[in-house]
Design a protein around this motif. Structure first.
Motif, PDB file in Angstrom:
ATOM      1  N   TRP A  43       1.211  -1.388   0.031  1.00 20.89           N
ATOM      2  CA  TRP A  43      -0.544  -0.442  -0.507  1.00 20.89           C
ATOM      3  C   TRP A  43       0.853   1.412   0.234  1.00 20.89           C
ATOM      4  N   THR A  44       1.700   0.949   0.861  1.00 21.01           N
ATOM      5  CA  THR A  44       2.991   2.249   0.689  1.00 21.01           C
ATOM      6  C   THR A  44       3.683   2.597  -0.791  1.00 21.01           C
ATOM      7  N   ALA A  45       3.982   1.316  -1.796  1.00 26.25           N
ATOM      8  CA  ALA A  45       4.351   1.682  -2.893  1.00 26.25           C
ATOM      9  C   ALA A  45       3.112   2.496  -3.897  1.00 26.25           C
ATOM     10  N   LEU A  46       1.883   1.936  -3.286  1.00 25.82           N
ATOM     11  CA  LEU A  46       1.099   2.868  -4.294  1.00 25.82           C
ATOM     12  C   LEU A  46       0.576   3.811  -4.516  1.00 25.82           C
ATOM     13  N   PHE A  47       0.753   4.775  -2.808  1.00 23.97           N
ATOM     14  CA  PHE A  47       1.006   5.775  -2.471  1.00 23.97           C
ATOM     15  C   PHE A  47       1.813   6.965  -3.592  1.00 23.97           C
ATOM     16  N   ALA A  48       2.895   5.694  -2.780  1.00 23.64           N
ATOM     17  CA  ALA A  48       4.445   6.499  -3.348  1.00 23.64           C
ATOM     18  C   ALA A  48       4.415   7.000  -4.399  1.00 23.64           C
ATOM     19  N   MET A  49       3.823   5.846  -5.377  1.00 24.69           N
ATOM     20  CA  MET A  49       4.195   5.243  -6.608  1.00 24.69           C
ATOM     21  C   MET A  49       2.709   6.775  -6.815  1.00 24.69           C
ATOM     22  N   SER A  50       1.871   7.771  -6.769  1.00 28.06           N
ATOM     23  CA  SER A  50       1.245   8.743  -6.811  1.00 28.06           C
ATOM     24  C   SER A  50       1.601   9.912  -6.888  1.00 28.06           C
ATOM     25  N   ALA A  51       0.421  11.283  -7.141  1.00 31.08           N
ATOM     26  CA  ALA A  51       0.662  12.926  -6.991  1.00 31.08           C
ATOM     27  C   ALA A  51       0.311  13.231  -5.173  1.00 31.08           C
ATOM     28  N   LEU A  52      -0.357  11.452  -4.791  1.00 34.38           N
ATOM     29  CA  LEU A  52      -0.548  12.226  -3.694  1.00 34.38           C
ATOM     30  C   LEU A  52       0.441  12.036  -2.223  1.00 34.38           C
ATOM     31  N   VAL A  53       1.031  12.218  -2.325  1.00 30.53           N
ATOM     32  CA  VAL A  53       2.886  12.581  -1.547  1.00 30.53           C
ATOM     33  C   VAL A  53       3.302  14.103  -2.188  1.00 30.53           C
ATOM     34  N   PRO A  54       3.002  14.724  -3.082  1.00 25.20           N
ATOM     35  CA  PRO A  54       3.249  16.061  -2.824  1.00 25.20           C
ATOM     36  C   PRO A  54       1.758  16.886  -2.777  1.00 25.20           C
ATOM     37  N   LEU A  55       0.864  16.251  -3.198  1.00 25.92           N
ATOM     38  CA  LEU A  55      -0.015  16.758  -2.760  1.00 25.92           C
ATOM     39  C   LEU A  55      -0.992  17.141  -1.029  1.00 25.92           C
ATOM     40  N   ALA A  56      -0.091  15.911  -0.479  1.00 27.19           N
ATOM     41  CA  ALA A  56      -0.439  15.936   1.016  1.00 27.19           C
ATOM     42  C   ALA A  56       0.457  17.602   1.621  1.00 27.19           C
ATOM     43  N   ALA A  57       1.893  17.192   0.822  1.00 23.55           N
ATOM     44  CA  ALA A  57       3.236  18.587   1.126  1.00 23.55           C
ATOM     45  C   ALA A  57       2.212  19.980   0.965  1.00 23.55           C
ATOM     46  N   VAL A  58       2.476  19.379  -0.559  1.00 24.60           N
ATOM     47  CA  VAL A  58       1.579  21.395  -0.966  1.00 24.60           C
ATOM     48  C   VAL A  58       0.697  21.934   0.481  1.00 24.60           C
ATOM     49  N   ALA A  59      -0.713  20.763   0.737  1.00 20.76           N
ATOM     50  CA  ALA A  59      -1.515  21.536   1.575  1.00 20.76           C
ATOM     51  C   ALA A  59      -1.355  21.751   2.630  1.00 20.76           C
ATOM     52  N   LEU A  60      -0.242  20.658   3.266  1.00 23.19           N
ATOM     53  CA  LEU A  60       0.671  21.333   5.124  1.00 23.19           C
ATOM     54  C   LEU A  60       0.762  22.266   4.611  1.00 23.19           C
ATOM     55  N   MET A  61       1.833  22.448   3.816  1.00 20.44           N
ATOM     56  CA  MET A  61       2.915  23.550   3.993  1.00 20.44           C
ATOM     57  C   MET A  61       2.632  25.253   2.860  1.00 20.44           C
ATOM     58  N   LEU A  62       2.163  24.620   2.091  1.00 19.17           N
ATOM     59  CA  LEU A  62       2.054  26.110   1.180  1.00 19.17           C
ATOM     60  C   LEU A  62       1.664  27.243   1.268  1.00 19.17           C
ATOM     61  N   HIS A  63       1.638  27.699   2.721  1.00 17.00           N
ATOM     62  CA  HIS A  63       1.571  28.707   3.112  1.00 17.00           C
ATOM     63  C   HIS A  63       2.863  29.409   4.437  1.00 17.00           C
ATOM     64  N   PHE A  64       4.019  28.151   4.282  1.00 14.62           N
ATOM     65  CA  PHE A  64       5.774  28.753   4.884  1.00 14.62           C
ATOM     66  C   PHE A  64       6.197  28.867   3.349  1.00 14.62           C
ATOM     67  N   ARG A  65       6.241  30.349   3.155  1.00 11.40           N
ATOM     68  CA  ARG A  65       6.918  30.868   2.333  1.00 11.40           C
ATOM     69  C   ARG A  65       8.104  30.173   1.740  1.00 11.40           C
ATOM     70  N   LYS A  66       9.057  30.039   3.028  1.00  7.31           N
ATOM     71  CA  LYS A  66      10.439  29.430   3.011  1.00  7.31           C
ATOM     72  C   LYS A  66      10.436  27.891   1.924  1.00  7.31           C
ATOM     73  N   MET A  67       9.310  27.460   2.162  1.00  7.74           N
ATOM     74  CA  MET A  67       8.886  25.494   1.865  1.00  7.74           C
ATOM     75  C   MET A  67       8.521  25.380   0.497  1.00  7.74           C
ATOM     76  N   GLN A  68       8.104  26.707   0.200  1.00  8.28           N
ATOM     77  CA  GLN A  68       6.990  26.800  -2.040  1.00  8.28           C
ATOM     78  C   GLN A  68       8.286  25.974  -2.241  1.00  8.28           C
ATOM     79  N   PRO A  69       9.495  26.392  -2.452  1.00  9.63           N
ATOM     80  CA  PRO A  69      10.996  26.369  -4.068  1.00  9.63           C
ATOM     81  C   PRO A  69      10.756  24.339  -3.291  1.00  9.63           C
ATOM     82  N   LEU A  70      10.903  24.124  -2.052  1.00 11.69           N
ATOM     83  CA  LEU A  70      11.293  22.215  -1.526  1.00 11.69           C
ATOM     84  C   LEU A  70       9.503  21.977  -2.514  1.00 11.69           C
ATOM     85  N   LEU A  71       8.365  22.920  -2.414  1.00 17.40           N
ATOM     86  CA  LEU A  71       7.128  21.841  -2.612  1.00 17.40           C
ATOM     87  C   LEU A  71       7.152  21.775  -4.060  1.00 17.40           C
TER      88      LEU A  71
END
Length: 620
Positions: free
Chosen positions: A539-567
């Motif tokens: 199940w981890t492999a299925l989630f890792a091989m998708s857009a869910l990880v970047p989607l979750a990261a953007v949802a959590l950290m989008l408002h932290f300006r210093k994190m935006q290049p990382l996102l």
């Protein structure tokens, strides 16, 4: 319109790549596996002995009511003989596989009646496969050579390593400097393994530091797959003998774990049902690689279905080509989705006993105990620690010869490749065959002699380089376009570099040349999604091989300006990783059917790419 055509073409290409599309035999010659029509042809001059039983394989989703219905039809087919045994002996609950011992006079009726039942996936007369004929060699005596652990080679301090010419032949000293198989599980389907101390059994001395995981005895139907023959222990040693422990000999992937599965009895023979059940068991219990140094001349559809199941689960299957000394590869090596291994001697010529021909994939050291071509004073067998005289409490260092010995070399190298992040079974086979040394005659040697170091270099560097290059192109294409329109709010160089790192581009660098940093090569080459997929479960492999990880990261950290290049780097790197995976698979996605994996990756890559662009725009 052009964009739409490109997307459709990419989706089609990904489906073909991920569904195991093979070129026709006229296009690729000996490199292609045999067709199913070829597999169905009988093996000449060979008839495997029958066990006196039938194998009945029901649909995996069969209910108790379905079982009862098939049992009633079975009883009707056996009538007028009384039958009160249901479906007989259950070999695998998960596979719905049963062994039925019907009266001999009623076998044809049972085959006809149950063969027409839609609940029955397959029914066949069970036969036995056995160990290829193997000859013993010598017990050495010598002082240990000096151990070295340099930048580009690693020589273990095991005293009898000097007699393991077969490990040098496949490039192990260089490969050990890169990886040693940590985190990979290899199932040894054989006579069992001397893996524990018990009332009647002892652990082989040179397996003292080898890691074992839970196994099963399909002969005695218990959880103690102890070896009463010696063959399985010898095979397990070639794969993962305790290495650099100042004792005995070395193994190909010493940090891999062995899963012992006993399917062959003390005489080295076992039925198709046990073999099929063990393959399913290995796939369901976390094996990454399966080694089968056994076989026979007749095709088993039950075993073939088990192999297909394991392949869908992302398991690499390796088998010995056989010791029949003729141009016919034996089963199970001849089945689809199996890497068939022939044997060569010290001088890289085909060993006199090795089977060859259509269906062969690679060759590896199998030895020839009749000669001493390397002049070390010992016959040229494959040396490992195993039982003496089939006594499970006596051990020594003994050389065997056979394709049984060649196959575990390949299984060990496959374990190294899987550990380097290439987990898709077809991709592992491509790495093995594309990096093998071409020995000229494709009929006798197929792709050639397996090379561990070259295979690891290919696994670690080529895929990482391709993903890194695409990540750089995506980063520059998206971000430069935004900057020209005055809509870019992140640093161009930083975000692009982060995308390259996430995609695995840094794995293209030769980290193994720097002392102490060899482990970074496979870690970085795997990329972010690949590393997550390899470390976690299915199940981890299925989630890792998708857009869910970047989607979750953007949802959590989008408002932290210093994190935006990382996102942005995470999104674009993930998109590059998924696109390359869709066209040149390296990572298994076992929870999706093969035909769906490619489109899944392409669509998720598109989402990740769009998401990265949106984050870059929003961060003005």
């Amino acid at each position: 319109m052009i964009f739409g055509i490109a997307v459709v073409a990419l989706l089609l290409a990904s489906v073909l790549a991920r569904s195991g599309f093979r070129c026709p035999a006229t296009a690729c010659g000996a490199g292609c596996p045999p067709s199913r029509a070829a597999l169905s042809m009988p093996h000449p001059f060979v008839a495997d002995p029958a066990t006196g039983a039938l194998l009945v394989d029901l649909d995996d989703d069969a209910s108790p009511e379905d079982r009862e219905a098939v049992a009633r039809e079975l009883a009707g087919a056996i009538a007028p003989f009384a039958w009160s045994s249901g479906l007989g002996e259950m070999l695998s609950d998960e596979a719905e596989l049963f062994r039925v011992r019907a009266p001999e006079s009623e076998v044809s009726d049972v085959l006809a009646r149950l063969g027409r039942n839609e609940l029955v996936e397959g029914i066949e007369v069970e036969r036995t496969w056995s160990l290829p004929e193997t000859e013993l060699g010598f017990v050495p005596s010598s002082q240990p050579p000096a151990a070295t652990d340099g930048e580009r080679r690693f020589t273990p301090d095991d005293p009898y390593y000097r007699f393991q010419w077969h490990l040098d032949q496949i490039g192990m000293p260089e490969a050990w400097a890169r990886a040693r198989g940590a985190g990979v599980v290899v199932a040894v389907i054989d006579t069992g393994v001397a893996y524990r101390d018990g009332d009647r059994f002892l652990r082989a001395p040179d397996l003292a530091r080898t890691r074992f995981v839970e196994g099963w005895d399909f002969v005695d139907d218990d959880a103690q797959p102890d070896d009463e023959h010696g063959h399985g222990t010898h095979v397990a040693g070639t794969i993962a003998q305790s290495t650099h422990n100042a004792l005995g000999v070395a193994g190909v992937a010493p940090e891999a774990a062995i899963m012992p599965l006993r399917v062959l009895d003390r005489n080295g023979a076992g039925g198709w049902g046990a073999i099929a059940a063990s393959i399913r068991w290995a796939a369901d219990h976390g094996a990454n690689v399966i080694n089968m140094s056994l076989g026979g001349g007749m095709r088993s559809r039950t075993v073939e279905r088990a192999i297909e199941y394991a392949h869908e689960k992302g398991v690499v299957v390796v088998a010995a080509a056989g010791n029949a000394s003729r141009s016919t590869v034996e089963y199970p090596a001849r089945h689809d989705h199996v890497i068939a291994v022939g044997a060569v001697r010290f001088d890289r010529t085909l060993s006199f006993y090795s089977s060859y021909g259509r269906g062969l994939d690679v060759v590896a050291p199998g030895g020839d105990t009749r000669v001493d071509q390397n002049g070390d004073g010992m016959p040229d067998g494959v040396l490992q620690n195993t039982l003496v005289g089939r006594d499970p409490r006596r051990f020594d260092y003994v050389a065997y010869q056979g394709t049984s010995m060649a196959a575990p070399h390949v299984a060990g190298v496959a374990a190294l490749i899987v550990g380097a992040g290439v987990t898709d079974p077809d991709a592992v086979e491509r790495v093995l065959t594309s990096t093998a040394v071409d020995l000229g005659d494709r009929t006798r040697y197929a792709a050639g002699l397996v090379q561990a170091n070259a295979a690891l270099a290919r696994a670690s560097q080529e895929s990482g380089a391709a993903r890194g290059a695409l990540a750089a192109l995506l980063g520059l294409g998206v971000l430069v376009g935004l900057r020209r329109r005055g809509k870019l709010g992140v640093g161009l160089a930083g975000a692009t570099m982060l995308a390259v790192v996430v995609a695995g581009g840094l794995g293209a660098l030769p980290w193994h040349l720097v002392p102490g940093l060899g482990g970074l090569e496979s870690l970085l080459a795997g990329g972010g999604p690949g590393a997550a997929a390899h470390i976690g479960g299915r199940w981890t492999a299925l989630f890792a091989m998708s857009a869910l990880v970047p989607l979750a990261a953007v949802a959590l950290m989008l408002h932290f300006r210093k994190m935006q290049p990382l996102l942005v780097g995470l999104c674009l790197g993930t998109a590059a990783f998924l696109l390359v995976e869709a066209l040149a698979p390296t990572t298994a996605v076992a929870l999706l059917p093969g035909w769906l994996v490619g489109p899944w990756l392409v669509l998720n890559a598109g989402v990740a790419l769009w998401l990265g662009r949106q984050v870059a725009r929003q961060s003005r």
